[in-house]
Design an enzyme around this catalytic site. Sequence first.
Site, PDB file in Angstrom:
ATOM      1  CG  ASP A 400     -13.998  -1.710 -13.483  1.00 23.82           C
ATOM      2  OD1 ASP A 400     -13.534  -1.940 -14.611  1.00 23.82           O
ATOM      3  OD2 ASP A 400     -14.820  -0.804 -13.252  1.00 23.82           O
ATOM      4  CD  GLU A 453      -9.935  -1.298 -16.325  1.00 27.21           C
ATOM      5  OE1 GLU A 453     -10.198  -0.909 -17.473  1.00 27.21           O
ATOM      6  OE2 GLU A 453     -10.630  -0.994 -15.355  1.00 27.21           O
TER       7      GLU A 453
END
Length: 723
Positions: A400, A453
């Site tokens: 993330d 990401e």
Amino acid sequence: MSEHIHISDHDRHLLTTCRHFNPHGLLGWHLIDERNAVIRTRQLGAERVSVKSADRNIEMTPIGDDIFAAVVDSTLSDYTFEIDWHGGHHSSTADAYHFLPSISEFDLHLIREGRHERLWEVLGARPSHMGDVAGTAFAVWAPNAAGVAVVGDFCGWNPNQYPMRSLGASGVWELFIPGIGAGEVYKFCIHTHDGRRIDKADPMARQSEAPPATGSVIAQSNYEWQDDAWLQARAEKNHIESPMSVYEVHLGSWRQGLSYADLASELVDYVVEMGYTHVEFLPVAEHPFGGSWGYQVSGYYAPTARWGSPDELRKLIDAFHARNIGVIVDWVPAHFPKDDFALGRFDGQALYEHPDWRRGEQRDWGTYVFDFGRPEVRNFLVANALYWFEEFHVDGLRVDAVASMLYLDYSRDEGEWLPNIHGGRENLEAVQFLQEMNATVHKTHRGVLTIAEESTSWPGVTAPTDHGGLGFNLKWNMGWMNDTLEYFSEDPINRMYHHHEITFSLVYAYSERFILPFSHDEVVHGKGSLWTKMPGDVWNKAAGLRALYAYMYAHPGKKLLFQGQEFGQVLEWSEGRSLDWDDCVGWEGEYHEGLRLMVSDLNRLYRENSSLFTQDDVPEGFGWTKADDAQNNILSFVRYGNDGERILATFNFGGTSQPNYKLGVPNGGRWECIFNSDAGVYQGADNCLESTVTAWDTDWDGYSHSLTVHIPAMSAQFYRWVD
């Protein structure tokens, strides 16, 4: 010999205030001379303590502050304590201060160097044996602490009962406590140099209490994995040339009230029914605030107890593997919350976080940022990545907020960030960490995936580390997602003015290896659902989503849909309620159920047709056949498989049907229609299309052959070359 039972006032003060770096030097068994030894123990609230060996029982002398001592024969080294407590209670225990450290010098060396790849096996709480004595070995990294103790129900949460010893320059504190094991709740009591006491959850805890409780739990796995065949096949798999269709899930809201054990049947069955190849869990590491969806982690090594035990999570993952579904887990190494019980200011000072707020805080999110330049911190995170692969058999980590790690000025105004040693904005330490993590993961676990990401144009995200890249296998294509949703949110009459948004992705499609994500981030914080993003009435919304998903499945790149999107959930997603499964029933349900059926069919077509996945990352896998018809909102292209298969994908994103649309194609002969988003079974207009069209030797748009097809309004068709 009585003078040997006493300790100095200085040592007594440090011991009784839990600030002694070596309580083992005062408590336990110590040789006086060749014939004699002294044993000391501190038993808070005891009335009487004796030393018991095989053939004798020696009464100990109280010397104040609940410390008891006895001089014994030097040969008496195998003993237990017999303790009488107020109220007539009696207990027997081995001496916690009579054992050598549970961590070897080599382990400590690796910890200091930041190179211990199995950190969870030496730090934290580990049920184990010292000789024939069962208990739990505790160890924690707290180099700035004045003293550390283990506290829990087993000592009434009193830090004076089990102070730990410092293992020198490593910053590690250690203690073996006999007689306690799996299921006990504990914390580490940190005494700071400025006189504070802070009770902290174990950073290495493998299990936690269910929030809002914050204690760590001694854990011991008894799970027996059944996925050897899956792991062997995974190690040999070429993921880049394989289909990958991911169902992103928040385990607590897919159907509220389900545990890991429940999901092992219900969710697994659903993912198999829908035809996905992978499932991706939003973060399952322990987190204090459910509204963070797991993205503010307090226990990196502990699966959240909200839905069950660690072994029940193992069983869920095993159940997916048994049905040939890969499991990806969201991983959050970019930042962590400031909750007092967790990692923040762990030993009274900045430890896991960078000490300068300009690098150590992400103020937009109210979180701390890891100090990626500190070897022990990098080790904590790299070992954690390995832990999820090793202990939970996950098949991938989706990392993330990578962009927030790569840029020192990410979401910061002028004066709120520090440049690197070259004066630039790149976080060189974070780059080193990501490269180390990826290289180590792929060295030790063949066939697993790491996915970034990353929302910027940072070069080489999916390039190998030995070529200077970050070393990820795949990257989320956020640019494609943003441009595509921007285009589809426009009324069809306006889309001709946004045509470049839907074609631009092919300009950079091969700069990285991509996943095309319609993730949870697109259906929260007031953005609405994908359903509400589509213009028009309910029929057009459904048709728009059918066309959108068909476009995603045909476009180069792996695929990802968030839960609820497969049936077009109407309301914005919330972690506080189940998915709106009722959308699939009732007067409007036919459109949603038709959409769900279409996604299932797309997953099957995708898996069965090599041209849709084998050459995602090379230009040879794609060729435009119509990219410039903005006036009619028409797109078409051919996908090429590495085995010679070819599929023509046609799209009409406008409101007017095109019954006789001519396209150039690379091959003559028959092209069979294998998919039509407008089919009646999907609750489309059910226009009658020819099952097969023929391409003739007529030049068109740079191709030597051409064919004519019917492309209904707001629809997509796939034609497979069969001659």
